[in-house]
Design a protein around this motif. Structure first.
Motif, PDB file in Angstrom:
ATOM      1  N   GLY A 155       0.783  -1.230   0.000  1.00 47.57           N
ATOM      2  CA  GLY A 155       0.000   0.000   0.000  1.00 47.57           C
ATOM      3  C   GLY A 155       0.812   1.275   0.000  1.00 47.57           C
ATOM      4  N   ARG A 156       2.101   1.192   0.343  1.00 45.96           N
ATOM      5  CA  ARG A 156       2.944   2.388   0.382  1.00 45.96           C
ATOM      6  C   ARG A 156       4.329   2.054  -0.174  1.00 45.96           C
ATOM      7  NH1 ARG A 156       0.490   6.095   4.093  1.00 45.96           N
ATOM      8  NH2 ARG A 156      -0.940   5.038   5.534  1.00 45.96           N
ATOM      9  N   PRO A 157       4.924   2.941  -0.969  1.00 46.78           N
ATOM     10  CA  PRO A 157       6.269   2.678  -1.510  1.00 46.78           C
ATOM     11  C   PRO A 157       7.350   2.666  -0.431  1.00 46.78           C
ATOM     12  CG  PRO A 157       5.541   4.914  -2.052  1.00 46.78           C
ATOM     13  CD  PRO A 157       4.353   4.208  -1.475  1.00 46.78           C
ATOM     14  N   GLU A 158       7.089   3.286   0.732  1.00 40.48           N
ATOM     15  CA  GLU A 158       8.095   3.341   1.787  1.00 40.48           C
ATOM     16  C   GLU A 158       8.482   1.960   2.313  1.00 40.48           C
ATOM     17  OE1 GLU A 158       5.578   7.136   2.324  1.00 40.48           O
ATOM     18  OE2 GLU A 158       5.351   5.080   1.621  1.00 40.48           O
ATOM     19  N   TYR A 159       7.578   0.976   2.169  1.00 41.17           N
ATOM     20  CA  TYR A 159       7.874  -0.354   2.701  1.00 41.17           C
ATOM     21  C   TYR A 159       8.984  -1.059   1.917  1.00 41.17           C
ATOM     22  CZ  TYR A 159       3.758  -0.084   5.718  1.00 41.17           C
ATOM     23  OH  TYR A 159       2.859   0.281   6.678  1.00 41.17           O
ATOM     24  N   ARG A 160       9.286  -0.590   0.706  1.00 40.28           N
ATOM     25  CA  ARG A 160      10.326  -1.248  -0.096  1.00 40.28           C
ATOM     26  C   ARG A 160      11.686  -1.179   0.588  1.00 40.28           C
ATOM     27  NH1 ARG A 160       8.550   1.614  -5.811  1.00 40.28           N
ATOM     28  NH2 ARG A 160       6.501   0.593  -5.981  1.00 40.28           N
ATOM     29  N   SER A 161      11.929  -0.109   1.308  1.00 43.68           N
ATOM     30  CA  SER A 161      13.215   0.016   1.994  1.00 43.68           C
ATOM     31  C   SER A 161      13.188  -0.597   3.394  1.00 43.68           C
ATOM     32  CB  SER A 161      13.596   1.497   2.109  1.00 43.68           C
ATOM     33  OG  SER A 161      12.614   2.219   2.851  1.00 43.68           O
ATOM     34  N   LEU A 162      12.027  -1.070   3.833  1.00 45.68           N
ATOM     35  CA  LEU A 162      11.894  -1.650   5.172  1.00 45.68           C
ATOM     36  C   LEU A 162      11.726  -3.151   5.157  1.00 45.68           C
ATOM     37  CD1 LEU A 162       9.314   0.906   6.667  1.00 45.68           C
ATOM     38  CD2 LEU A 162      11.800   0.929   6.947  1.00 45.68           C
ATOM     39  N   SER A 163      11.480  -3.718   3.991  1.00 43.30           N
ATOM     40  CA  SER A 163      11.157  -5.140   3.920  1.00 43.30           C
ATOM     41  C   SER A 163      11.931  -5.827   2.814  1.00 43.30           C
ATOM     42  CB  SER A 163       9.653  -5.326   3.693  1.00 43.30           C
ATOM     43  OG  SER A 163       9.258  -4.695   2.487  1.00 43.30           O
ATOM     44  N   CYS A 164      12.032  -7.146   2.973  1.00 39.73           N
ATOM     45  CA  CYS A 164      12.739  -7.971   1.998  1.00 39.73           C
ATOM     46  C   CYS A 164      11.719  -8.655   1.104  1.00 39.73           C
ATOM     47  CB  CYS A 164      13.591  -9.011   2.725  1.00 39.73           C
ATOM     48  SG  CYS A 164      14.408 -10.182   1.638  1.00 39.73           S
ATOM     49  N   ASP A 165      11.801  -8.408  -0.179  1.00 35.90           N
ATOM     50  CA  ASP A 165      10.880  -9.015  -1.134  1.00 35.90           C
ATOM     51  C   ASP A 165      11.439 -10.362  -1.567  1.00 35.90           C
ATOM     52  OD1 ASP A 165       9.005  -9.662  -2.964  1.00 35.90           O
ATOM     53  OD2 ASP A 165       9.398  -7.995  -4.338  1.00 35.90           O
ATOM     54  N   GLY A 166      10.823 -11.445  -1.110  1.00 38.62           N
ATOM     55  CA  GLY A 166      11.318 -12.780  -1.435  1.00 38.62           C
ATOM     56  C   GLY A 166      10.787 -13.329  -2.736  1.00 38.62           C
ATOM     57  N   ALA A 167      10.088 -12.515  -3.515  1.00 38.73           N
ATOM     58  CA  ALA A 167       9.520 -12.993  -4.781  1.00 38.73           C
ATOM     59  C   ALA A 167      10.623 -13.181  -5.818  1.00 38.73           C
ATOM     60  CB  ALA A 167       8.479 -12.000  -5.287  1.00 38.73           C
ATOM     61  N   GLU A 168      10.237 -13.682  -6.972  1.00 39.25           N
ATOM     62  CA  GLU A 168      11.197 -13.902  -8.051  1.00 39.25           C
ATOM     63  C   GLU A 168      11.841 -12.579  -8.465  1.00 39.25           C
ATOM     64  OE1 GLU A 168      12.243 -16.746  -9.783  1.00 39.25           O
ATOM     65  OE2 GLU A 168      11.333 -17.743  -8.059  1.00 39.25           O
TER      66      GLU A 168
END
Length: 804
Positions: A155-168
């Motif tokens: 829901g927010r772009p700020e989470y990209r720097s706070l979380s690890c995206d384990g997707a492909e």
């Protein structure tokens, strides 16, 4: 092609009907249907195997012993806070001792016999297609069994720097580049910066190539190089290596991760909050417990609380929940921050906040929970079912009865239930039972959806479904299919109950509330070895064991299985009686009724305030009448008991009376729900129909409600002066009830209290209701008005007419 005939032993099930008079026996079922399911057609009875009854009454259960797909909810990484039940293998000898309905928890395709080598290509293709379809179905259910708790991060772009995206990875590198990287590691000593770049590029390889890396000696050499140089890596490079470990699926116990954890703990105070939250998210994705690191993170957040942005706050609560740890010093700050940003949170963020609080057992004030519920009730249709269920979990945990939310939920959730995963459906049903809300539309939707998904129930899920429906005393239109499917699942999950005995007792009590007693499961639960396991549980299970054991004795006279030892029953009775003397007998409404009855009847020997059925954990005022209407003295054991109770009583102040009569300001008045109101077979008129009045019987006839030989009776009734039923004697059990005995805002008795009244009748008592909506308002009226009310209840005109 060989054919195998499989024979399965079907469990015995007792469906015991409540004792009734001749007139009541034929009509009680239809009355219950009219009362609970107005206008609903009874589900048709399909052909099925007949279940052997303890007390045969032409009762049939639909039973389809088809194989079922194995649920893997226990292996998912997001496990419920109060259960870690997986599908572990049965302990040795378990299945021989107690056979399950379906011996192997495998999908139909895996149970199928292999095709002979001479099969045609068409046959092989059909088998492959069947296997693929079943596999895909299983994968879909596995995926749906635990929703992704990270949806709020979209829901927010700020989470990209706070979380690890384990997707492909967005850009997949060719496999040849991975070979080149691994080869170069063997030929030179890469610098710390190049090491982190190597890990990043390897994490972008195709999935099948990444899976092969862990067994490649060259990758092990690369990891060893990283461990050796870990102190020389910059913090961004170290974070990049940790992030790369997620798509590389590095095992949680890998030496590289051991070194990374130690290094991050050493550097934590020199990192910023964004980096700390990102690293914590990586550990979660790697399924590695890092309590020391989390402790540092929480301490850092506590010191820098005012610097937290809204996304950082939500991400922190998410990490708190996934770590199952609640920092006590953050509780007040969490509440104030929720209120500060309440209107700015997205609905998915509200769901994530509630889930984090729920998983970490973090209590919040009723005020904050009501504010959250206020907002959710206004925007529920725009909220995902997953986020909504998370709010319900916290609503249940805080015991907040938010009527607007529950009413809106009743409109929105029934249509969503067919597409909801099994754990989500369980939490919906459990919320209604825990808060004592009865909504037939919701419960019917749950019951309709459950049989097709029942094979994915954990032992906990099956137990909670049975408890929820039993607690609310609701039998759905498809009751036979609903209950038989859940009982079959209990058999299939039997091996889990040795580790989690509370689930079996929860399930069996839920079944007992609606008069269902599966004999083999009860025998298993009352065995000495299982009773010993309950002693080692973290939950208090003695009362549940006691209620189950004594209910079986009263309602299943032909039961021949294991029973609770007498000394254990005595111990439980003393425990419950001690609690009642401190908490129940001294309640103002009960003390007042006892005192007035003594005055009206002639003294304390004419009334006894005690628990006729200790295992039901609520009190009764026992009165005995001759058939001519005169009271019979019987309480000679302690003639000053009533005086002691008066001395222990609570003063009836105006404030206390206001609370008793009105309850909370937001409570719904019982008169507002008159259409839902009912006390099944409890009203005074029906009670009079079951009286033991010898004058109303033919000469030589035996009163039907007289206790049957061999049935359990309360210990104090075993004494000569109090236990023998006198000729033409009527025993009244007056129930001074309170609102906790009923569904919220209604007059619908809860399952435990239905069970109690049913068993009192089986033992020959006439149940007389003194309901709170009549008695509590009278407590502020004159003494003569209260005496007049009690006189009518005890000396009912219909009773006197029949006695004459």
């Amino acid at each position: 092609m060989a054919t195998v005939l499989m024979c399965r032993r079907l469990p015995r099930l007792s469906r015991v009907t409540a004792f009734s008079t001749t007139a009541e026996r034929g009509s009680s079922k239809s009355k219950k249907e009219e009362r609970d399911k107005p206008g609903a057609a009874k589900a048709g009875t399909e052909s099925g195997a007949t279940i052997q009854l303890l007390k045969p009454r032409d009762y049939r259960v639909l039973y389809n012993p088809a194989a079922y797909a194995k649920g893997r909810a226990g292996s998912q990484q997001h496990v419920d806070r109060d259960s870690s039940v997986g599908d572990s293998s049965p302990s040795p000898g378990t299945t021989q001792t107690f056979p399950t309905a379906s011996p192997q928890a495998l999908s139909p395709a895996r149970n199928a016999l292999p095709k002979p080598k001479s099969s045609t290509l068409l046959g092989q293709s059909s088998l492959a297609t069947l296997y693929k379809e079943e596999t895909e179905k299983e994968k879909r259910e596995m995926h749906n069994s635990k929703e992704d708790p990270r949806v709020f991060q979209k829901g927010r772009p700020e989470y990209r720097s706070l979380s690890c995206d384990g997707a492909e990875p967005a850009q997949t590198l060719p496999a040849e580049e991975g070979d080149w990287i691994l080869q170069s590691v063997a030929g030179c000593e890469p610098s710390p910066g190049i090491l982190s770049d190597y890990f990043l590029r390897l994490s972008r390889l195709p999935a099948e190539r990444r899976a092969a890396l862990l067994s490649d000696p060259r990758f092990s050499a690369l990891c060893h190089r990283a461990v050796t140089a870990i102190g020389l890596l910059s913090t961004p490079d170290l974070i990049q290596i940790l992030k790369a470990c997620v798509p590389l699926a590095v095992p949680a116990s890998h030496p590289l991760l051991n070194a990374c954890e130690a290094e991050f703990c050493r550097r934590a105070w020199d990192m910023d909050l964004e980096q700390l939250l990102l690293v914590a998210d990586c550990w979660r994705c790697l399924e590695r417990g890092v309590p020391s690191y989390l402790g540092i993170l929480f301490s850092y957040a506590n010191l820098h609380w005012k610097e937290l942005t809204l996304p950082q706050f939500v991400q922190l609560l998410y990490i708190i929940g996934e770590g199952r740890r609640s920092p006590a010093d953050l509780a007040q700050k969490v509440e104030s921050t929720i209120l500060k940003h309440l209107d700015a949170f997205t609905l998915e963020e509200l769901g994530a906040i509630c889930l984090g609080l729920f998983k970490s057992l973090s209590g919040i004030s009723e005020h904050v929970m009501r504010r959250i519920a206020d907002r959710v009730s206004l925007q529920m249709e725009d909220m995902s079912t997953y986020a909504l269920v998370n709010v319900l979990k916290m609503l249940r945990y805080t015991r907040v009865d938010h009527v607007p939310l529950m009413r809106e939920l009743g409109k929105v959730i029934p249509a969503r239930i067919p597409a909801t995963n099994i754990q989500g459906i369980m939490h919906i049903a459990l919320t209604y039972s825990s808060l004592h809300f009865f909504d037939e539309d919701v419960l019917a939707a749950v019951a309709t959806s459950l049989p097709s998904k029942v094979s994915y129930c954990r032992s906990k899920d099956a137990a909670k479904f049975l408890w929820s429906f039993g607690c609310l005393d609701y039998e759905p239109p498809n009751e036979e299919e609903f209950y038989s499917s859940l009982i079959k699942q209990l058999h299939a999950k039997l091996h889990e109950f040795s580790k989690f005995p509370e689930h079996l007792l929860t399930a069996l009590l839920g079944l007992a509330f609606v008069k269902r007693f599966p004999e083999e499961l009860i025998d298993f639960a009352l065995r000495e070895e299982f009773v010993e396991k309950t002693r080692g549980s973290k939950y208090e299970l003695n009362k549940d064991l006691f209620t189950l054991g004594k209910s079986v004795e009263i309602e299943c006279p032909t039961y021949q299985g294991s029973q609770l030892p007498p000394q254990l029953c005595q111990e439980f009775t003393e425990m419950v009686s001690s609690f009642a003397e401190r908490e129940i007998y001294v309640r103002p409404e009960i003390v007042e009724a006892t005192s007035l009855l003594e005055s009206m009847l002639g003294g304390p020997e004419y009334v006894k305030n005690h628990m006729i059925l200790p295992h039901t954990r609520s009190s009764d005022l026992e009165v005995r009448l001759a058939t001519d209407g005169h009271p019979i003295p019987f309480n000679f054991k302690d003639p000053v008991a009533a005086k002691k109770l008066k001395d222990m009583g609570v003063s009836l102040t105006d404030d206390l009376m206001s609370q008793l009569i009105q309850g909370r300001a937001h409570n719904q008045s019982p008169t507002e729900v008159g259409n839902e109101a009912r006390i099944p077979r409890q009203d005074r008129g029906d009670a009079a129909g079951a009286l033991l009045l010898g004058a109303a019987l033919p000469a030589g006839a035996t009163p039907q409600a007289e206790p049957r030989a061999g049935l359990w009776q309360p210990r104090e009734q075993a004494e000569p002066q109090a236990g023998l039923w006198q000729p033409r004697e009527v025993r009244l059990a007056l129930q001074v009830s309170n609102r906790n005995h009923f569904c919220y805002g209604s007059r619908r008795l809860l399952g435990l209290h239905c069970l109690k009244r049913r068993q009192l009748r089986l033992l020959g008592y006439v149940v007389v209701e003194i309901p709170f909506w009549e008695w509590f308002p009278l407590l502020k009226r004159t003494r003569s008005e209260k005496l007049s009310y009690l006189h009518y209840k005890v000396f009912c005109p219909e009773l006197l007419t029949r006695a004459g």
